[in-house]
Motif scaffolding. Structure first.
Motif, PDB file in Angstrom:
ATOM      1  N   VAL A 127       0.976  -1.012   0.084  1.00  0.00           N
ATOM      2  CA  VAL A 127      -0.104  -0.127  -0.038  1.00  0.00           C
ATOM      3  C   VAL A 127       0.933   1.316  -0.104  1.00  0.00           C
ATOM      4  CG1 VAL A 127      -1.732   1.279   1.192  1.00  0.00           C
ATOM      5  CG2 VAL A 127      -1.672  -1.253   1.270  1.00  0.00           C
ATOM      6  N   LYS A 128       0.714   2.157  -0.863  1.00  0.00           N
ATOM      7  CA  LYS A 128       1.608   3.292  -1.081  1.00  0.00           C
ATOM      8  C   LYS A 128       0.929   4.383   0.018  1.00  0.00           C
ATOM      9  CE  LYS A 128       1.676   3.297  -5.539  1.00  0.00           C
ATOM     10  NZ  LYS A 128       1.830   3.685  -6.912  1.00  0.00           N
ATOM     11  N   ILE A 129       1.882   5.134   0.674  1.00  0.00           N
ATOM     12  CA  ILE A 129       1.361   6.029   1.617  1.00  0.00           C
ATOM     13  C   ILE A 129       2.384   7.088   1.709  1.00  0.00           C
ATOM     14  CG2 ILE A 129       2.509   4.839   3.553  1.00  0.00           C
ATOM     15  CD1 ILE A 129       0.012   5.513   5.084  1.00  0.00           C
ATOM     16  N   LYS A 130       2.033   8.437   1.982  1.00  0.00           N
ATOM     17  CA  LYS A 130       3.041   9.213   2.495  1.00  0.00           C
ATOM     18  C   LYS A 130       3.527   9.357   3.851  1.00  0.00           C
ATOM     19  CE  LYS A 130       1.505  13.075  -0.454  1.00  0.00           C
ATOM     20  NZ  LYS A 130       1.459  14.716  -0.471  1.00  0.00           N
ATOM     21  N   PRO A 131       4.778   9.433   3.987  1.00  0.00           N
ATOM     22  CA  PRO A 131       5.541   9.146   5.310  1.00  0.00           C
ATOM     23  C   PRO A 131       4.694   9.937   6.396  1.00  0.00           C
ATOM     24  CG  PRO A 131       7.067   9.789   3.724  1.00  0.00           C
ATOM     25  CD  PRO A 131       5.883  10.006   2.939  1.00  0.00           C
ATOM     26  N   SER A 132       4.395  11.231   6.079  1.00  0.00           N
ATOM     27  CA  SER A 132       3.659  11.972   7.102  1.00  0.00           C
ATOM     28  C   SER A 132       2.289  11.226   7.626  1.00  0.00           C
ATOM     29  CB  SER A 132       3.341  13.511   6.716  1.00  0.00           C
ATOM     30  OG  SER A 132       2.279  13.452   5.835  1.00  0.00           O
ATOM     31  N   GLU A 133       1.683  10.317   6.710  1.00  0.00           N
ATOM     32  CA  GLU A 133       0.552   9.771   6.942  1.00  0.00           C
ATOM     33  C   GLU A 133       0.746   8.536   7.858  1.00  0.00           C
ATOM     34  OE1 GLU A 133      -1.751  10.952   2.796  1.00  0.00           O
ATOM     35  OE2 GLU A 133      -1.068   8.994   3.021  1.00  0.00           O
ATOM     36  N   VAL A 134       1.851   7.976   8.137  1.00  0.00           N
ATOM     37  CA  VAL A 134       2.019   6.927   8.648  1.00  0.00           C
ATOM     38  C   VAL A 134       1.434   6.788  10.054  1.00  0.00           C
ATOM     39  CG1 VAL A 134       3.847   5.289   9.816  1.00  0.00           C
ATOM     40  CG2 VAL A 134       4.009   5.847   7.460  1.00  0.00           C
ATOM     41  N   GLY A 135       1.623   7.865  10.886  1.00  0.00           N
ATOM     42  CA  GLY A 135       1.189   7.996  12.207  1.00  0.00           C
ATOM     43  C   GLY A 135      -0.339   7.952  12.339  1.00  0.00           C
ATOM     44  N   SER A 191      10.257   8.148  14.277  1.00  0.00           N
ATOM     45  CA  SER A 191       9.436   9.129  15.090  1.00  0.00           C
ATOM     46  C   SER A 191       8.825   8.214  16.181  1.00  0.00           C
ATOM     47  CB  SER A 191       8.126   9.312  14.182  1.00  0.00           C
ATOM     48  OG  SER A 191       6.981   9.338  14.999  1.00  0.00           O
ATOM     49  N   GLY A 192       9.067   8.615  17.440  1.00  0.00           N
ATOM     50  CA  GLY A 192       8.639   8.156  18.599  1.00  0.00           C
ATOM     51  C   GLY A 192       6.917   7.887  18.775  1.00  0.00           C
ATOM     52  N   ALA A 193       6.292   8.687  18.339  1.00  0.00           N
ATOM     53  CA  ALA A 193       4.885   8.671  18.102  1.00  0.00           C
ATOM     54  C   ALA A 193       4.499   7.579  17.581  1.00  0.00           C
ATOM     55  CB  ALA A 193       4.170  10.022  17.732  1.00  0.00           C
ATOM     56  N   ASN A 194       5.046   7.373  16.141  1.00  0.00           N
ATOM     57  CA  ASN A 194       4.578   6.271  15.252  1.00  0.00           C
ATOM     58  C   ASN A 194       5.035   4.823  16.006  1.00  0.00           C
ATOM     59  OD1 ASN A 194       4.145   8.151  13.616  1.00  0.00           O
ATOM     60  ND2 ASN A 194       5.592   7.685  11.896  1.00  0.00           N
ATOM     61  N   ALA A 195       6.261   4.994  16.717  1.00  0.00           N
ATOM     62  CA  ALA A 195       6.801   3.594  17.147  1.00  0.00           C
ATOM     63  C   ALA A 195       5.746   3.247  18.466  1.00  0.00           C
ATOM     64  CB  ALA A 195       8.004   3.734  17.862  1.00  0.00           C
ATOM     65  N   HIS A 196       5.342   4.250  19.233  1.00  0.00           N
ATOM     66  CA  HIS A 196       4.276   4.086  20.251  1.00  0.00           C
ATOM     67  C   HIS A 196       3.180   3.470  19.664  1.00  0.00           C
ATOM     68  CE1 HIS A 196       3.608   4.868  24.480  1.00  0.00           C
ATOM     69  NE2 HIS A 196       2.263   4.167  24.143  1.00  0.00           N
ATOM     70  N   GLY A 207      -0.658   4.875  26.292  1.00  0.00           N
ATOM     71  CA  GLY A 207       0.198   5.762  25.572  1.00  0.00           C
ATOM     72  C   GLY A 207      -0.563   6.235  24.320  1.00  0.00           C
ATOM     73  N   ALA A 208      -1.422   5.288  23.700  1.00  0.00           N
ATOM     74  CA  ALA A 208      -1.852   5.387  22.271  1.00  0.00           C
ATOM     75  C   ALA A 208      -2.564   6.713  22.184  1.00  0.00           C
ATOM     76  CB  ALA A 208      -2.691   4.525  21.952  1.00  0.00           C
ATOM     77  N   SER A 209      -3.319   7.104  22.988  1.00  0.00           N
ATOM     78  CA  SER A 209      -4.141   8.480  22.649  1.00  0.00           C
ATOM     79  C   SER A 209      -2.929   9.825  22.393  1.00  0.00           C
ATOM     80  CB  SER A 209      -4.985   8.637  23.804  1.00  0.00           C
ATOM     81  OG  SER A 209      -5.704   9.919  23.650  1.00  0.00           O
ATOM     82  N   ALA A 210      -2.279   9.640  23.508  1.00  0.00           N
ATOM     83  CA  ALA A 210      -1.296  10.781  23.418  1.00  0.00           C
ATOM     84  C   ALA A 210      -0.399  10.757  22.155  1.00  0.00           C
ATOM     85  CB  ALA A 210      -0.365  10.829  24.653  1.00  0.00           C
ATOM     86  N   ALA A 211      -0.065   9.602  21.654  1.00  0.00           N
ATOM     87  CA  ALA A 211       0.914   9.427  20.627  1.00  0.00           C
ATOM     88  C   ALA A 211       0.062   9.622  19.468  1.00  0.00           C
ATOM     89  CB  ALA A 211       1.200   7.807  20.637  1.00  0.00           C
ATOM     90  N   ALA A 212      -1.227   9.360  19.340  1.00  0.00           N
ATOM     91  CA  ALA A 212      -2.084   9.555  18.071  1.00  0.00           C
ATOM     92  C   ALA A 212      -2.246  10.979  17.942  1.00  0.00           C
ATOM     93  CB  ALA A 212      -3.119   8.924  18.332  1.00  0.00           C
ATOM     94  N   GLU A 213      -2.303  11.752  19.021  1.00  0.00           N
ATOM     95  CA  GLU A 213      -2.447  13.247  19.294  1.00  0.00           C
ATOM     96  C   GLU A 213      -1.301  13.752  18.485  1.00  0.00           C
ATOM     97  OE1 GLU A 213      -5.222  15.755  19.486  1.00  0.00           O
ATOM     98  OE2 GLU A 213      -5.585  14.004  20.953  1.00  0.00           O
ATOM     99  N   GLN A 214      -0.167  13.331  19.025  1.00  0.00           N
ATOM    100  CA  GLN A 214       1.102  13.769  18.183  1.00  0.00           C
ATOM    101  C   GLN A 214       1.304  13.508  16.722  1.00  0.00           C
ATOM    102  OE1 GLN A 214       4.398  12.452  20.832  1.00  0.00           O
ATOM    103  NE2 GLN A 214       5.924  13.411  19.104  1.00  0.00           N
ATOM    104  N   ALA A 215       0.819  12.243  16.519  1.00  0.00           N
ATOM    105  CA  ALA A 215       1.113  11.877  14.950  1.00  0.00           C
ATOM    106  C   ALA A 215       0.161  12.616  14.184  1.00  0.00           C
ATOM    107  CB  ALA A 215       0.630  10.355  15.027  1.00  0.00           C
ATOM    108  N   SER A 216      -1.083  12.933  14.657  1.00  0.00           N
ATOM    109  CA  SER A 216      -2.205  13.585  13.657  1.00  0.00           C
ATOM    110  C   SER A 216      -1.592  14.959  13.390  1.00  0.00           C
ATOM    111  CB  SER A 216      -3.473  13.585  14.439  1.00  0.00           C
ATOM    112  OG  SER A 216      -3.606  14.413  15.492  1.00  0.00           O
TER     113      SER A 216
END
Lengths: 462, 770
Positions: free
Chosen positions: B52-60, B110-115, B297-306
């Motif tokens: 699946v092709k995706i932009k790097p900024s969209e990974v989070g 990216s820490g957020a993505n890893a989380h 921590g998912a919610s906080a990481a998602a906040e950061q990723a978005s």
């Protein structure tokens, strides 16, 4: 009452006497070279030396100075080789096959045609030598007794067959040519005033005395050599074609190749004879011997062989389609429409379309048009070999290995060098050898009868 | 397995993961299904069953979306296209169906993505099952925060002395050069005067790893011990001794290694003899605690990723053959073409065909077949990189570009200096970022080794879907052998035979099987072959001229959108069909195929050599007698596989190769294998199936009075292959692994219809898709 059918045009024009022929043939040897000769010779010599430089560079540095690559292992080298061998074919055909068929018109042109054969086979022979990665080991292609644990050549290899085919051809052609030259050298010897010149021609003419027995032997040897040389006309290019036909590469692996190559060789050979003789005829004022009739005859041969080649091209396409082999189909599709389409269509235009003009008598007796077509045909035949070699190799079975070929200055330099070498040899020949087989030619001179006829019957009507 | 931009098959963890990956991809029930979500076409993406092709900024955001889908949560999700969302829905469905035995990987820094990835794994119950948090891999672990702090301290002038060991931050971290100048004293312990060492107050040479004692703990279960294989050539001191002296613990490197070994309670002589030992070094990390932390921590990481901003063009950095640049003076690595793009000796910006067209970026094939491309300037924030060559890359996500790090060295040595551009100069800490691209004047000359990128509808790599493979184990429907209609009826290629057969029953018959299903295309075998067989390095210009000398190459084919079936459907003529087939699809499937001399038993090369320099052996091999070869190249022309390599130049002497060929100086020549001839100019060479190893193995067996045992020796390529894709052995030995492979339903010969009867055969690739 004397009746004579006058259906055949005379082969020698201009009321020549035996003496006239002698003088005309000996003139280029006995007089100083014209300025034009010096100019052309100098250009040829420069081209030749440039080629020598490129060859030495190749041998000193490696085949890498050419444009070849891992996929296209042969390109201009073998293209030039086949092209030059092909050109060589006309000489033997004219001198041997036409002798056996008693085609007397060959007598005015066979000497130069044979000279051309030998000189072009020399050019051809250069390429298999210099295309070797290790030319200094080149003698290993000969089956000679050795102390390497009795290593033998590979008799399965078409390249080895080439070695035999080309060397046989060169030997037989040279012997045949030289045999014919002996009485003519003797003629020049007899006329020579300069003692050095006289001495040289004395050696060259092997002490020819002109006795009846000598003439009889001369005729017999000529016939035997013609018999030996005739199969070579067919065999040499057949074997050259087998370099490709016995391989597994689509576009090479083609059973039609032997006859197709032979026809192509005669085609290109006659074109080259035409090119050379039109020049010789003009410069040495040989119009009386090399007549429009000769030109026309050769044009007809060009037309016929060109059409045979055309049929072969179309047969190849048909068989590729009919075979159902996808590699084969793609190889031919790629030739006509791939990245080398321009080479394919140059070949088609030059070899198949251009000779069709010769159906018209007006065009095939036109000297300038003939000269142009003769050049066009040889360009086309060069492209034919390029198309066969490069466009087959560059896209074969596995697309991962596909590549392209582009010549370097060395590739081009060596080719130009061989053209220079060829003309250097031919120009030297034209100044020092009797360019027409005058002794033979005199046998078809209708001297007394012709003049009598003219005297009594100026309108030539019966 | 779903990987979000983690190229686990070529990244640091590759050595650990590749074998496991290949093992789990064995065709059959329970074959691992691999989905790759990424922007650059990576080696892992090329091996995936679905991409699946995706932009790097969209990974989070994509991970957050996936988290919501698999856990029923509702963490913040940034903007995602409908196409990506529907693909993620499908992925979520598959993952949910495989709860507890699936895994989600993530790449980048990216820490957020890893989380978020950890949270998805936790939600799927993978933590503790497939995700062994107690068994971390220690290779190339780093600490960005610590490094950033150190940089800040240096800039503030609060660092007195700094010692650098095996690091080159002046090359890969913008601003370090300035920071290090503020330290009172700096010392670099280095193997060369690299970018960093030339800035420090002093540089002290350390020995090469083959000259020194060392111990390694790459993971929690392995301890490796290295001892010197040669006396140090130069006056050098191991880094561990220097550091020990500085901290007041003066002892030799050997003693340090001894201490490590005894620290594990192991016997020194036994461990040294074995080269290492198994240890239990598991980290005491609680599985349940990790999982609950990840979920919490998912919610906080998602906040950061978005909140990550995208752009018209996003650049994702990646590593190719030379890695991050530490080995970049090694010419073998440059000579090895990139497994995907097949371009060597370069890094370049990869871009999709559509974007290239829109920006006016051109890739053109020259008359000699070589590729030329436009140059661009890349701007990321305040950082600019000029003269970046642009290469059109099928499979590249639109709106994204890729650039490999590890190039653009200025003090690495004669091979690497001024090769490519330094992607670290763009200062993309997380490995991706928004960029602007402008086309510049000028052209770049690529050294691309592959011009034909698709299989042109030919059966070269045989493929089958897992479902069809399972449905027909005999292979009759998906591994059909070519037949020939002759006057005596239908015959196979072995029966429709012009030649007399060699006797291949009496003696050994060396065969090789290459499993296209396990081959990941990494290229380790190519390098191994290069080293083992003294294959010359020819450099960029000659690679560009299609004169690479690799005895073993890995062909890469993209699928094309045009197929025979589609041409028939659309009533397309052959000319149009083949023209369209040459163009790879925008989202192509990728296959890899290692090709070396196939050791044909009816070899086209053998018949055409005028001097008999290439001949057949009694053991199924095609021999090449270098000193008999006169170099007509007829054999190479007549080889359907194009595996023969000609020595166009004297690579050992010719000046144009001094910069690249190690065999041109005394130290470089130390890499040459004394068991293998260095070939002269003008001769042909090719794969020998490591004849030197075969001969050695046979002699050893003879001395021992034993028959040659299966697996007693193998070829360099087979030895180097992590996934075991290459099997070598005697097919006449009953039960040998190569004999088993030969009789496998998946086995086939490449170009069998040519009738060459190769000793090398391939195993059909199985794709795990419906």
């Amino acid at each position: 009452m004397h009746y004579e059918s006058n259906v055949r045009e005379p082969l020698i024009l201009g009321d020549k006497s035996y003496k006239d022929i002698t003088v005309d043939v000996a003139r280029p040897v006995e007089t100083a070279a014209p300025k034009a000769w010096w100019i052309v010779f100098s250009i040829s010599l420069v081209m030749f030396l440039w080629g020598v430089g490129c060859i030495l560079y190749t041998i000193g540095t490696g085949i890498g100075v050419w444009g070849l690559n891992k996929t296209v292992g042969w390109a201009w080298d073998i293209t030039n080789f086949v092209w030059w061998v092909g050109i060589g074919h006309a000489g033997t055909l004219i001198s041997a096959v036409l002798l056996l068929f008693r085609q007397k018109w060959r007598m005015a042109i066979n000497r130069s045609a044979e000279a051309m054969t030998i000189f072009s086979v020399i050019q051809a022979g250069l390429f298999p030598l210099i295309h070797m990665g290790r030319i200094w080991m080149g003698y290993w292609v000969f089956p000679f007794p050795n102390q390497y644990g009795s290593l033998w050549v590979n008799f399965n290899s078409p390249l080895l067959w080439d070695v035999f085919a080309i060397s046989t051809y060169l030997t037989v052609s040279t012997v045949f040519w030289y045999t014919g030259l002996i009485p003519d050298f003797a003629m020049i010897r007899d006329r020579a005033i300069n003692p050095v010149q006289k001495h040289i021609y004395k050696i060259l003419s092997f002490g020819w005395g002109g006795k009846a027995k000598a003439w009889q032997r001369f005729e017999e040897v000529s016939l035997v050599l013609a018999g030996l040389a005739t199969p070579l006309v067919l065999s040499v290019h057949t074997i050259v074609s087998m370099d490709f036909a016995t391989s597994v590469i689509p576009g090479w692996h083609t059973t039609i190749f032997p006859p197709y190559f032979v026809a192509g060789a005669i085609f290109s050979g006659f074109a080259m004879v035409q090119t050379l003789l039109l020049i010789v005829r003009k410069i040495f004022k040989m119009e009386a011997y090399i007549t429009i009739q000769h030109i026309e005859m050769m044009n007809i041969v060009i037309m016929v062989t060109g059409s045979i080649v055309g049929v072969a091209y179309i047969t190849e396409l048909f068989i590729a389609w009919y075979s159902g082999v996808e590699y084969e189909q793609y190889a031919f599709l790629n030739r006509a429409t791939g990245p080398y389409w321009w080479a394919y269509w140059s070949m088609m235009t030059c070899n198949v379309f251009s000779p069709q003009f010769m159906w018209f008598k007006k065009l095939r007796t036109n000297l300038i048009f003939t000269f142009l077509i003769s050049i066009v045909v040889n360009i086309g035949m060069w492209f034919e070999r390029f198309v066969i070699i490069v466009t087959s190799l560059h896209r074969d079975y596995l697309p991962s290995s596909w590549s392209m070929f582009s010549p370097t200055f060395v590739d081009i330099g060596i080719f130009i060098g061989t053209i220079g070498f060829f003309f250097v040899l031919f120009l030297l020949y034209a100044r020092t050898f009797p360019v027409i087989a005058q002794a033979e030619l005199k046998t078809i001179l209708k001297s007394s009868g012709e003049s009598q006829k003219k005297h009594h019957d100026p309108h030539g009507a019966h | 397995m779903v990987s979000f931009g983690d190229d686990f098959l070529s990244a640091a963890s590759a050595q650990q993961l590749t074998k496991a990956y290949a093992d789990r991809r064995t065709p059959g029930k329970g074959m691992l299904r691999h989905i790759q979500v990424e922007s650059n076409l990576s080696l892992s993406g090329a091996n995936a069953d679905k991409r699946v092709k995706i932009k790097p900024s969209e990974v989070g955001s994509a991970l957050a979306y996936l988290y919501n889908e698999v856990s029923g949560g509702s963490v913040a999700v940034g903007t995602l296209s409908d196409a990506v969302k529907s693909a993620l829905k499908g992925i979520a469905k598959e993952l949910t169906a495989a709860k507890g035995h699936s895994i989600v990987l993530v790449g980048g820094n990216s820490g957020a993505n890893a989380h978020l990835a950890a949270a998805v794994n936790a939600a799927l119950g993978n933590v503790g099952n497939t995700l062994r948090v107690d068994q971390p891999i220690y290779l190339r672990s780093g600490n960005d925060r610590a490094f950033n702090n150190a940089m800040a301290d240096m800039q503030a002038g609060s660092v007195g002395t700094i010692v650098l060991v095996g690091a080159n931050p002046a090359y890969n971290r913008p601003g370090f050069a300035e920071a290090v100048s503020k330290a009172t004293y700096s010392l670099s312990l280095c193997d060369r005067l690299d970018e960093t060492a030339s800035l420090t107050s002093a540089a002290a040479p350390v020995p090469h790893y083959l000259e020194s004692w060392a111990d390694y703990t790459p993971n929690t279960t392995d301890l490796a011990v290295a001892q010197p294989t040669i006396r140090p050539l130069f006056n050098s001191k191991p880094a561990v001794e220097v550091l020990g002296a500085l901290t007041g613990e003066k002892q030799s490197a050997k003693d340090w290694v001894k201490n490590t070994v005894s620290g594990f309670g192991l016997s020194w002589s036994q461990t040294l003899h074995d080269g290492g030992a198994s240890v239990n070094n598991a980290a005491s990390i609680s599985v349940s605690e990790t999982a609950s932390k990840a979920l919490a921590g998912a919610s906080a990481a998602a906040e950061q990723a978005s909140s990550v901003k995208g752009g018209d063009f996003e650049l994702a950095l990646y590593e190719k053959t030379v890695g991050a640049g530490f080995q970049s003076n090694n010419p073998w690595l440059h000579e090895l073409p990139d497994p995907i793009s097949r371009a060597a000796w370069d890094n370049y910006m990869t871009i999709s065909a559509k974007d290239a067209l829109a920006l006016g970026i051109v890739n053109e094939t020259q008359s000699n077949g070589a590729l030329n491309g436009s140059l661009v300037t890349i701007k990321a924030g305040d950082f600019t990189l000029e003269n970046v060559p642009a290469l059109v890359q099928p499979g590249q996500a639109q709106g994204t570009v890729g650039l490999a790090v590890g190039y653009g060295r200025s003090a690495a040595g004669r091979v690497a200096d001024s090769l490519g551009v330094n992607a670290f100069e763009l200062n993309l800490a997380n490995g991706f970022g928004t960029v602007t691209i402008t086309v510049q004047e000028g052209e770049h000359e690529f050294a691309s080794t592959q011009l034909g990128n698709t299989m042109m509808g030919r059966k070269i790599v045989n493929e089958v879907t897992l479902a069809n493979f399972m449905a027909d184990p005999s292979g009759a429907s998906w591994n059909e052998k070519p037949t020939f209609h002759t006057m005596d009826g239908v015959k196979t290629s072995n029966e429709a035979n012009l030649w007399a057969n060699h006797d291949h029953e009496t003696m050994h018959m060396w065969n090789m099987s290459i499993d296209l299903n396990s081959c990941t295309g990494c290229g380790a075998c190519v390098i191994a072959c290069h080293m083992e067989n003294n294959v010359p390095v020819v450099g960029k210009d000659e690679i560009r001229n299609f004169r690479d000398m690799h005895w073993l190459r890995i062909d890469r084919y993209y699928s094309s959108d045009m197929t025979d079936a589609r041409a028939e459907e659309e009533n397309l003529g052959a000319i149009d069909k083949y023209a369209a087939m040459e163009v790879p699809g925008e989202s192509p499937e990728v296959v890899f195929q290692p090709v070396m001399c196939q050791h044909c038993n009816h070899a086209p090369c053998e018949t055409v050599c005028p001097v008999g320099a290439t001949v057949h052996s009694r053991e199924g091999l095609n021999h090449m007698a270098y000193n008999r070869c006169i170099g007509t190249r007829y054999c190479a022309n007549n080889c359907p596989y194009k595996v023969r390599r000609f020595n166009w130049f004297n690579y050992q002497k010719n000046e144009r190769f001094t910069g690249v060929n190690p065999a041109q100086d005394d130290f470089g020549r130390m890499v040459l294998n004394p068991d293998v001839t260095v070939r002269a100019r003008g001769v042909m060479e090719k794969c020998t199936m490591c004849i030197q190893r075969i001969q050695y193995g046979k002699l050893e067996a003879k001395k021992a009075g034993q028959p040659v045992a299966d697996g007693a020796f193998t070829t360099a390529c087979a030895q180097a292959c992590d996934t075991g894709a290459i099997t070598f052995g005697d097919v006449n030995t009953a039960g040998s692994s190569v004999q088993v492979a030969k009789n496998d339903a998946r086995s086939y010969h490449l170009l069998e219809e040519v009738g060459t009867q190769p000793s090398v055969f391939y195993q059909t690739k199985v794709r795990n898709r419906a």
